[in-house]
Structures are given as structure tokens and as C-alpha cells.
Design a protein around this motif. Structure first.
Motif, PDB file in Angstrom:
ATOM      1  N   VAL A  27      52.444 -21.110 -50.345  1.00 37.80           N
ATOM      2  CA  VAL A  27      52.591 -21.063 -48.770  1.00 37.80           C
ATOM      3  C   VAL A  27      52.793 -22.772 -48.593  1.00 37.80           C
ATOM      4  O   VAL A  27      52.421 -23.629 -49.609  1.00 37.80           O
ATOM      5  N   MET A  28      53.451 -23.488 -47.545  1.00 33.67           N
ATOM      6  CA  MET A  28      53.115 -24.732 -46.861  1.00 33.67           C
ATOM      7  C   MET A  28      53.133 -25.028 -45.962  1.00 33.67           C
ATOM      8  O   MET A  28      53.166 -24.945 -44.804  1.00 33.67           O
ATOM      9  N   LEU A  29      52.006 -25.859 -45.076  1.00 36.29           N
ATOM     10  CA  LEU A  29      52.116 -26.551 -44.366  1.00 36.29           C
ATOM     11  C   LEU A  29      52.665 -28.031 -43.910  1.00 36.29           C
ATOM     12  O   LEU A  29      52.600 -29.276 -44.792  1.00 36.29           O
ATOM     13  N   ILE A  30      53.412 -28.049 -43.281  1.00 36.83           N
ATOM     14  CA  ILE A  30      54.343 -29.210 -42.651  1.00 36.83           C
ATOM     15  C   ILE A  30      53.772 -30.029 -42.043  1.00 36.83           C
ATOM     16  O   ILE A  30      53.420 -29.067 -40.540  1.00 36.83           O
ATOM     17  N   ASP A  31      53.292 -30.866 -41.895  1.00 33.13           N
ATOM     18  CA  ASP A  31      52.568 -31.869 -40.758  1.00 33.13           C
ATOM     19  C   ASP A  31      52.612 -33.162 -40.742  1.00 33.13           C
ATOM     20  O   ASP A  31      52.722 -33.708 -41.503  1.00 33.13           O
ATOM     21  N   GLU A  32      53.500 -33.486 -39.284  1.00 28.55           N
ATOM     22  CA  GLU A  32      54.185 -34.874 -38.983  1.00 28.55           C
ATOM     23  C   GLU A  32      52.656 -35.464 -38.467  1.00 28.55           C
ATOM     24  O   GLU A  32      52.909 -37.348 -38.712  1.00 28.55           O
ATOM     25  N   ASN A  33      51.415 -35.066 -38.647  1.00 28.66           N
ATOM     26  CA  ASN A  33      50.013 -36.218 -37.989  1.00 28.66           C
ATOM     27  C   ASN A  33      50.212 -36.717 -37.347  1.00 28.66           C
ATOM     28  O   ASN A  33      50.479 -37.235 -37.092  1.00 28.66           O
ATOM     29  N   GLN A  34      50.514 -35.684 -36.226  1.00 29.98           N
ATOM     30  CA  GLN A  34      50.798 -36.568 -34.501  1.00 29.98           C
ATOM     31  C   GLN A  34      49.670 -35.769 -34.155  1.00 29.98           C
ATOM     32  O   GLN A  34      50.152 -35.765 -33.207  1.00 29.98           O
ATOM     33  N   ALA A  35      48.668 -35.671 -34.010  1.00 27.87           N
ATOM     34  CA  ALA A  35      47.744 -34.802 -33.264  1.00 27.87           C
ATOM     35  C   ALA A  35      47.697 -34.984 -31.892  1.00 27.87           C
ATOM     36  O   ALA A  35      47.748 -36.324 -31.571  1.00 27.87           O
ATOM     37  N   ARG A  36      46.932 -34.315 -30.677  1.00 26.21           N
ATOM     38  CA  ARG A  36      46.950 -34.816 -30.040  1.00 26.21           C
ATOM     39  C   ARG A  36      45.561 -35.213 -29.157  1.00 26.21           C
ATOM     40  O   ARG A  36      45.403 -35.988 -28.788  1.00 26.21           O
ATOM     41  N   ASN A  37      44.454 -34.600 -30.113  1.00 31.08           N
ATOM     42  CA  ASN A  37      43.117 -35.320 -30.165  1.00 31.08           C
ATOM     43  C   ASN A  37      43.336 -36.920 -30.830  1.00 31.08           C
ATOM     44  O   ASN A  37      41.876 -37.030 -31.269  1.00 31.08           O
ATOM     45  N   ALA A  38      44.055 -37.320 -31.658  1.00 29.80           N
ATOM     46  CA  ALA A  38      44.261 -38.679 -32.497  1.00 29.80           C
ATOM     47  C   ALA A  38      43.363 -39.874 -31.504  1.00 29.80           C
ATOM     48  O   ALA A  38      42.718 -40.234 -32.566  1.00 29.80           O
ATOM     49  N   VAL A  39      43.573 -39.460 -29.626  1.00 24.33           N
ATOM     50  CA  VAL A  39      43.655 -40.305 -29.719  1.00 24.33           C
ATOM     51  C   VAL A  39      41.652 -40.666 -29.021  1.00 24.33           C
ATOM     52  O   VAL A  39      40.794 -41.775 -28.283  1.00 24.33           O
ATOM     53  N   THR A  40      41.357 -39.522 -29.266  1.00 23.69           N
ATOM     54  CA  THR A  40      39.881 -39.512 -29.252  1.00 23.69           C
ATOM     55  C   THR A  40      38.981 -39.798 -30.653  1.00 23.69           C
ATOM     56  O   THR A  40      39.326 -40.137 -31.915  1.00 23.69           O
ATOM     57  N   HIS A  41      38.080 -40.311 -30.131  1.00 26.21           N
ATOM     58  CA  HIS A  41      37.320 -41.022 -31.644  1.00 26.21           C
ATOM     59  C   HIS A  41      35.902 -39.982 -32.235  1.00 26.21           C
ATOM     60  O   HIS A  41      35.901 -39.872 -33.382  1.00 26.21           O
ATOM     61  N   GLU A  42      36.201 -39.095 -31.176  1.00 25.55           N
ATOM     62  CA  GLU A  42      34.726 -37.480 -32.525  1.00 25.55           C
ATOM     63  C   GLU A  42      35.572 -36.505 -31.834  1.00 25.55           C
ATOM     64  O   GLU A  42      35.952 -35.957 -30.737  1.00 25.55           O
ATOM     65  N   SER A  43      35.219 -35.655 -32.961  1.00 24.37           N
ATOM     66  CA  SER A  43      35.665 -34.062 -32.308  1.00 24.37           C
ATOM     67  C   SER A  43      33.784 -33.243 -32.231  1.00 24.37           C
ATOM     68  O   SER A  43      33.068 -33.806 -32.923  1.00 24.37           O
ATOM     69  N   HIS A  44      33.701 -32.595 -31.549  1.00 25.24           N
ATOM     70  CA  HIS A  44      32.596 -32.180 -31.136  1.00 25.24           C
ATOM     71  C   HIS A  44      33.113 -29.826 -30.331  1.00 25.24           C
ATOM     72  O   HIS A  44      34.768 -30.077 -30.946  1.00 25.24           O
ATOM     73  N   GLY A  45      31.818 -30.467 -30.941  1.00 23.23           N
ATOM     74  CA  GLY A  45      31.993 -28.383 -30.850  1.00 23.23           C
ATOM     75  C   GLY A  45      32.006 -27.575 -31.853  1.00 23.23           C
ATOM     76  O   GLY A  45      32.173 -25.970 -31.873  1.00 23.23           O
ATOM     77  N   PHE A  46      32.662 -27.424 -33.026  1.00 21.12           N
ATOM     78  CA  PHE A  46      32.339 -27.509 -34.380  1.00 21.12           C
ATOM     79  C   PHE A  46      31.413 -26.950 -34.782  1.00 21.12           C
ATOM     80  O   PHE A  46      31.487 -28.089 -35.718  1.00 21.12           O
ATOM     81  N   ILE A  47      30.700 -26.035 -35.199  1.00 23.14           N
ATOM     82  CA  ILE A  47      29.568 -26.296 -35.972  1.00 23.14           C
ATOM     83  C   ILE A  47      29.933 -26.703 -37.460  1.00 23.14           C
ATOM     84  O   ILE A  47      30.818 -26.818 -38.302  1.00 23.14           O
ATOM     85  N   THR A  48      28.558 -27.757 -37.578  1.00 26.35           N
ATOM     86  CA  THR A  48      28.555 -28.130 -39.024  1.00 26.35           C
ATOM     87  C   THR A  48      29.984 -29.583 -38.998  1.00 26.35           C
ATOM     88  O   THR A  48      30.081 -30.198 -40.188  1.00 26.35           O
ATOM     89  N   ARG A  49      30.702 -29.902 -38.109  1.00 31.22           N
ATOM     90  CA  ARG A  49      31.744 -30.620 -38.169  1.00 31.22           C
ATOM     91  C   ARG A  49      31.320 -31.850 -36.978  1.00 31.22           C
ATOM     92  O   ARG A  49      32.249 -32.284 -36.319  1.00 31.22           O
ATOM     93  N   ASP A  50      30.098 -31.610 -35.537  1.00 35.74           N
ATOM     94  CA  ASP A  50      30.392 -32.169 -34.419  1.00 35.74           C
ATOM     95  C   ASP A  50      30.146 -33.640 -34.531  1.00 35.74           C
ATOM     96  O   ASP A  50      29.147 -34.228 -36.018  1.00 35.74           O
ATOM     97  N   GLY A  51      30.724 -34.511 -34.032  1.00 37.68           N
ATOM     98  CA  GLY A  51      30.960 -35.527 -34.405  1.00 37.68           C
ATOM     99  C   GLY A  51      31.489 -36.408 -34.914  1.00 37.68           C
ATOM    100  O   GLY A  51      31.615 -37.577 -34.916  1.00 37.68           O
ATOM    101  N   VAL A  52      31.951 -35.894 -35.817  1.00 32.86           N
ATOM    102  CA  VAL A  52      33.437 -36.354 -36.985  1.00 32.86           C
ATOM    103  C   VAL A  52      34.367 -36.616 -36.469  1.00 32.86           C
ATOM    104  O   VAL A  52      34.872 -36.251 -35.147  1.00 32.86           O
ATOM    105  N   SER A  53      35.004 -37.940 -36.609  1.00 33.74           N
ATOM    106  CA  SER A  53      36.742 -38.603 -36.256  1.00 33.74           C
ATOM    107  C   SER A  53      37.819 -37.237 -36.490  1.00 33.74           C
ATOM    108  O   SER A  53      37.297 -36.376 -37.299  1.00 33.74           O
ATOM    109  N   PRO A  54      38.802 -37.038 -35.394  1.00 30.23           N
ATOM    110  CA  PRO A  54      40.069 -36.084 -36.213  1.00 30.23           C
ATOM    111  C   PRO A  54      39.976 -36.670 -37.153  1.00 30.23           C
ATOM    112  O   PRO A  54      40.977 -35.637 -38.152  1.00 30.23           O
ATOM    113  N   GLN A  55      40.212 -37.860 -37.861  1.00 17.83           N
ATOM    114  CA  GLN A  55      41.070 -38.157 -38.972  1.00 17.83           C
ATOM    115  C   GLN A  55      40.226 -37.707 -40.375  1.00 17.83           C
ATOM    116  O   GLN A  55      40.733 -37.464 -41.249  1.00 17.83           O
TER     117      GLN A  55
END
Length: 297
Positions: A27-55
């Protein structure tokens, strides 16, 4: 030759790559690291990852993926995908790869209302998803910008987190007296004049200025965005689209091009939320494995 190339390294693509890697596939994952949520400081609603930054989320995901030697991660931009007989030729900005299957997890991008300085505040004090950012904005005096018939529904959703609201239609939509009644009953102000400027400091909204000279103090808010495909790869590859701009797929993520799959926000089948995108990536990757096994037999 890869068994599957995943294009896009958001939650859908990352989880798809994980499932594929754990299935012993090349398998290969190709990513240019231009995520839509890059403008946000925190991600929410994902259990065990609530409040982490997208990075932080991305770094933790990459650490998980790197434990599988059959899974490669390439930081690059895919510029074209074409099918030659039963093989996909995936061209990036720097090289060419071949794969039996391809998963598109390229996501969406936001088209914001035409309001002066709005991008300065988006992701900092103006948001789109109340389930993602409503808790952080709870009980504050909020602005709700809606330029369509969603003005009848979106403010009601935001009201769940704060009842101190100003609904602004930016001169693009007018409500009838009957439509205004339930809002006015709850003391939700309705401003139908165009917004000429948003004012604040360091991305924190403070004042909204309207064309009629009115100004209101607000501490943040929510905005209706139009979601469009982040890339034209699916269209160029011959995939059909839905009426709302998503990539047309069946329930397992198969597009109208055999062997080419789409998952997460790209397919526009569910609200754009981190946990829903990741779940869809897992489901679609499982179907890819099933199709590969069927072919091998």
C-alpha cells in the motif's frame, strides 16, 4: 505495482491506509498535507483524540502507519489518475506509480461567503460545524451567517449551544414575517443587510459592521459554507458526481470507474466530521480488500 494507492491523508485516507496495511497488502498513501481542517487549532468529537490539533492527529496517525513495513507514505501532490486496462497509473508532481486499486480521500474545501476579512476569523472564532466547535462557543454572543434557505434551520441548531444569536443573511436571503416569528420569539435578532466588514483582533471576532451603518458586538459565530471538491482528480478520471457535488459511489465506496473508490468527505454522504470520515475510510478499505481477494481467486 501496489495493491492499492490511497490519495489523501485526512482521517478517511489514514484509516483506509491502516486497514489496508494490516491486511498485508502493498500500500502507498500519498498526501500533500493540505488538509481542510488545517485552519483549526483543535479537533473534536473523536473519542481518545478530543481536543488535539490536526497536526497532532496526523503525526500520531503516521506513527501508527509506520509500524507496517508494507505501507509507504509519500508526501507529494497527485496530478492525474488514469486507468490503463486493469491498472491505474497515478502521476504525482515528481513521479509515476501503478496500482490495482485507488482510493480517493482527497476531501473537500470550504467556499465562504463574500465578506471582508472573513478568512481572518474562520477556524479561530468563526466555524461551520457546531458538533465540532459548539462546546467551545457555548453561551457566547454569536453571529450566524447564512445566505440561503438554511437560514430557517441552521440558527436553530446553533441555538442549542447559545441563545444569544444574531442571524445575518448578508443581503442574500430574506425571511417572511412568518419565518421570522420563531426567532424573534426567542430574541434572536435578524439582520438582512449585507455585511461590509468583520472586525476583531488575532482572529477573535469582536464587531460586525453592516451596510446600513449598524454594528453589533459578537464574540464569534458559525457560518454556512459551500463545500466543493478539493481536487478535480475524480472528474478527470471519469467518475460521475452527485447532484450536490460529491463523488457518486455505492454503499462500499465504489465509484462509477471500476477499481476506483472514494471515501470520507469526498463522497459527501455524511456530515464532514472527523470520526465519520475515519469510519468510512475503514469501511471502504475493507471492501477494497474483499475485491482484491475475489480477483485473486
Amino acid at each position: 505495482m501496489f495493491d492499492c494507492i490511497v490519495v489523501g491523508g485526512g482521517p478517511a485516507g489514514l484509516n483506509a491506509a491502516l486497514v489496508l496495511g494490516r491486511s498485508k497488502r502493498n500500500v502507498m498513501l500519498i498526501d500533500e498535507n493540505q488538509a481542510r481542517n488545517a485552519v483549526t487549532h483543535e479537533s473534536h468529537g473523536f473519542i481518545t483524540r478530543d481536543g488535539v490539533s490536526p497536526q497532532q492527529f496526523r503525526a500520531a496517525a503516521h506513527a501508527d502507519l509506520q509500524t507496517y513495513p508494507n505501507l509507504q507514505i509519500e508526501q507529494d501532490r497527485v496530478i492525474d489518475i488514469q486507468k490503463e486496462e486493469s491498472v491505474f497509473v497515478v502521476k504525482t508532481a515528481t513521479t509515476v506509480f501503478k496500482s490495482r486499486k485507488v482510493i480517493l480521500a482527497t476531501g473537500l474545501k470550504d467556499k465562504l461567503p463574500d465578506v471582508e476579512n472573513i478568512w481572518h476569523y474562520y477556524g479561530k472564532s468563526l466555524f461551520n460545524c457546531p458538533f465540532c466547535d459548539g462546546w467551545e462557543m457555548k453561551d457566547k454572543p454569536l453571529l450566524v451567517i447564512v445566505e440561503s434557505e438554511a437560514a430557517l434551520h441552521f440558527p436553530k441548531m446553533i441555538w442549542n449551544w447559545s441563545d444569544n444569536l444574531v442571524l445575518a443573511t448578508n443581503g442574500k436571503w430574506r425571511l417572511t414575517g412568518e419565518q421570522k416569528a420563531p426567532f424573534l420569539k426567542r430574541e434572536i435578532a435578524i439582520m438582512e443587510e449585507a455585511i461590509i466588514e468583520l472586525e476583531g483582533t488575532n482572529g477573535q471576532l469582536e464587531t460586525v459592521h453592516f451596510q446600513d451603518g449598524t454594528s453589533v458586538k459578537r464574540s464569534g459565530g458559525f457560518v454556512e459554507t459551500k463545500l466543493v471538491q478539493a481536487t478535480s482528480l475524480a472528474e478527470a478520471a471519469g467518475c460521475e458526481q452527485t447532484d450536490i457535488g460529491g463523488i457518486k459511489t455505492d454503499e462500499f465506496g465504489r465509484t462509477t470507474v471500476a477499481g476506483l473508490f472514494a471515501c470520507g468527505d469526498t463522497a459527501l454522504k455524511a456530515p464532514p466530521q472527523l470520526i465519520l470520515a475515519a469510519a468510512d475510510g475503514s469501511k471502504v478499505a475493507s471492501r477494497v480488500i474483499g475485491d482484491l481477494i475475489d480477483e485473486d481467486f
